[in-house]
Write a protein that holds these residues in place. Structure first.
Motif, short mmCIF file in Angstrom:
data_model
loop_
_atom_site.label_atom_id
_atom_site.label_comp_id
_atom_site.label_asym_id
_atom_site.label_seq_id
_atom_site.Cartn_x
_atom_site.Cartn_y
_atom_site.Cartn_z
N GLY A 41 -6.41 -0.95 4.08
CA GLY A 41 -5.52 -1.46 3.29
C GLY A 41 -4.87 -1.72 2.44
N THR A 42 -4.62 -0.54 1.86
CA THR A 42 -4.23 -0.43 0.39
C THR A 42 -2.50 0.00 0.35
OG1 THR A 42 -6.07 0.20 -0.48
CG2 THR A 42 -4.14 1.18 -1.69
N LEU A 43 -2.16 -1.09 -0.34
CA LEU A 43 -0.93 -0.86 -0.71
C LEU A 43 0.00 -1.12 -1.49
CD1 LEU A 43 1.55 -4.39 1.61
CD2 LEU A 43 1.44 -1.14 2.14
N ASP B 104 -1.58 -3.83 -4.40
CA ASP B 104 -1.38 -5.17 -3.68
C ASP B 104 -2.73 -4.76 -3.02
OD1 ASP B 104 -0.03 -6.04 -4.84
OD2 ASP B 104 2.20 -6.10 -3.53
N ARG B 105 -3.98 -5.68 -2.60
CA ARG B 105 -4.90 -5.95 -1.92
C ARG B 105 -4.50 -7.18 -0.58
NH1 ARG B 105 -8.67 -4.58 -6.50
NH2 ARG B 105 -8.67 -2.52 -6.28
N ALA C 205 -9.98 5.48 -2.65
CA ALA C 205 -8.84 5.80 -1.83
C ALA C 205 -7.14 5.28 -2.49
CB ALA C 205 -9.09 5.06 -0.31
N GLU C 206 -7.46 3.88 -3.39
CA GLU C 206 -7.22 3.68 -3.87
C GLU C 206 -6.94 4.39 -5.17
OE1 GLU C 206 -7.97 -0.43 -5.77
OE2 GLU C 206 -7.80 -1.22 -3.27
N ASP D 240 -2.08 5.67 4.12
CA ASP D 240 -2.37 5.61 5.29
C ASP D 240 -4.13 6.40 5.60
OD1 ASP D 240 -2.97 5.43 8.18
OD2 ASP D 240 -1.03 7.07 8.78
N ASN D 241 -4.94 6.13 5.86
CA ASN D 241 -6.08 6.77 6.05
C ASN D 241 -6.38 8.07 6.78
OD1 ASN D 241 -7.12 5.19 3.59
ND2 ASN D 241 -8.40 4.15 5.18
#
Length: 523
Positions: free
Chosen positions: A204-206, A244-245, A258-259, A311-312
């Motif tokens: 969930g990384t936006l 945004d987390r 990943a971020e 998207d992982n």
């Protein structure tokens, strides 16, 4: 006497009705006098025949007096300043009661123009504490329903979901604030853990482009009587990229890595050092752009409205509209809105320019646009959610009986797309002759998209080109640019000649008649 008078009066009345209904229609009598008057009479009757409106979720937001007084102070400041920014929009504790359940949460006014806080029907942001949700949403915005925009947003979201694009969730609700009835509101989902669990696309990384500078310009821009160009502070190049987390996220070393990778990729794309196809999921992006055209949602692709999901599972970034801005008739598809695409030397400054300047993205977008605008696709899509759509329309009409849904907007948008992809004319072609033999073909692209020429038909014979010839789009405000295609073997002058061309990215060929034009000298 009366026996003759009554028919005359009847004929006179018929004549007056005929005159008012036919001849005076051009003056607006029918549209402005008769039609509104009839609606005032017929709408209550029609609503009665429609029956009771469907049940809608009821939300009662209760705030203690000190909290509500603080909210009112923020509202007064927004009215005075003409604008409410993110930093001025504080959250206040509230209890949200729904379906006989209650949950604690936080409520704030939604940032934006100050005039939105006139009256009682203000826009809000809500974040629930703990695991509680409302229709699967733990955080959401609430906007008062005043027009058909909510209905268009819902149908647009259904189309996105049907194409496998993650969405933020939408719903209707009747809102009460401290027992004051605010009427029907439209809820749009926000960022929370339940949303990421529903998507199933990683931790969930936006990412988003911070639009605080653009919001700061809002009050001064709106205060002007005349149009202004957006200052440089309002461009996406000036916007910091933020992460945004979800509020309950535990940032592990792998998630932090990943971020950083997602931030680096997005910044490299904005700087022009990485192509869109190297950063984003091409098929997902192409579907999104094509659906924005068809459903009149081009405004949803504004840089301040998008969120970028890392998207992982796919290892690529995915663009998602935060608010579903749809239902508008388009004048041209996004492919034609992108500026300077035909000239690589021109700097690509807009988000859409950068996305569609990538040939891989452009070709897939055109392919999906062709598929979505084909005969029957829209009808089949609408059939899947027609019953749900009717329910939503009845909900809105119960609140605003005068609303009229226009189904022709989508048909218009489809026609605009088909006109771009399948115009009557794609190219002009002329033969060049010497000593009675055609030795070459002069070909010019008259279309706004790139075209590909593949072969020449000479009577019953086919001359396949050594390799397809791609012609760039015709540049606006410039004369046609002809490309000479030489023929290894001459063809007798007067032979029926055609050349096969097609829009790059589409499979449908088109045969263009090759004309004789003596004004083009042989070379």
């Amino acid at each position: 006497m009366m026996r003759y008078l009554l028919p005359m009066v009847g004929a006179l009345l018929v004549g007056m009705i005929y005159y008012l209904g036919i001849y005076s229609e051009r003056t607006g009598f029918v549209d402005q006098v008769l039609d509104p008057g009839l609606k005032r009479i017929t709408e209550p009757v029609l609503n009665a025949f429609r029956g009771k409106p469907p049940m809608v979720l009821e939300l009662n937001i209760h705030m203690e007096e000190p909290e509500r007084d603080s909210l009112l102070i923020v509202r007064e400041q927004a009215l005075d300043e003409g604008w409410l920014g993110d930093r001025s929009s504080s959250f206040f504790t509230a209890t949200v009661i729904h379906s006989h359940d209650s949950a604690t949460g936080r409520v704030a006014l939604l940032p934006g123009k100050g005039d939105r806080f006139q009256g009682d029907r203000w826009p809000f942001r809500v974040i629930l504490d703990g695991p509680d949700t409302v229709i699967g949403m733990r955080s959401f915005t609430m906007m008062a329903v005043t027009d058909l925009s909510a209905l268009h947003a819902i149908s647009f979201q259904w189309a996105l979901e049907g194409s496998g694009i993650p969405t933020f969730g939408v719903a209707f609700a009747d809102i009460r604030l401290n027992d004051r009835d605010l009427g029907l509101y439209f809820l749009e989902g926000g960022l929370d853990s339940s949303l990421f669990d529903h998507w199933g696309r990683g931790a969930g990384t936006l990412l988003r482009f911070d639009d605080e500078l653009l919001r700061g310009l809002g009050a001064t821009m709106d205060a002007s009587r005349y149009p202004k160009a957006v200052p440089m502070q309002g461009e996406w190049f000036s916007a910091p990229i933020l992460v945004d987390r979800r509020s309950d996220a535990i940032v592990t070393p792998s998630m932090a890595g990943a971020e950083r990778s997602a931030l680096r990729s997005l910044e490299e794309f904005r700087a022009g050092r990485m192509a869109a196809s190297a950063v984003f999921d091409v098929d997902h992006l192409a579907k999104l752009l094509a659906l924005c055209d068809l459903f009149g949602g081009q405004g949803s692709m504004s840089w301040w409205n998008i969120r970028v999901l890392a998207d992982n599972s796919a290892g690529k970034l995915i663009i998602l509209p935060m608010r579903y801005i749809a239902g508008f008739p388009i004048t041209e598809p996004l492919a034609l809105k992108a500026m300077g695409r035909s000239d690589p030397s021109v700097a690509q400054t807009d988000l859409l320019d950068r996305l569609l300047n990538d040939p891989l993205v452009l070709d897939r977008y055109l392919a999906f646009a062709d598929s979505f605008s084909s005969e029957g696709w829209l009808e089949d899509s609408q059939e899947q959610w027609s019953s749900s759509f009717e329910v939503q329309l009845r909900i809105m009409r119960a609140e605003l009986p005068q609303l009229e849904y226009d189904p022709h907007v989508l048909l218009h948008n489809r026609d605009v797309i088909r006109t771009m992809l399948h115009p009557k004319d794609l190219a002009l072609a002329y033969s060049q002759a010497r000593s009675g033999m055609v030795t070459g073909i002069s070909l010019a692209n008259v279309h706004a998209l790139s075209i590909r020429a593949t072969r020449i038909i000479a009577g019953a014979d086919t001359v396949t080109l050594r390799e397809p010839i791609v012609l760039k789009p015709r540049e606006r405000s410039k004369p046609l640019n002809y490309t000479l295609l030489r023929m290894e073997q001459g063809v007798k002058e007067g032979t029926d000649l055609q050349i096969e061309v097609g829009v790059v990215g589409l499979d449908e060929p088109r045969f263009i008649k090759i004309r004789s034009w003596s004004m083009i000298p042989a070379q």
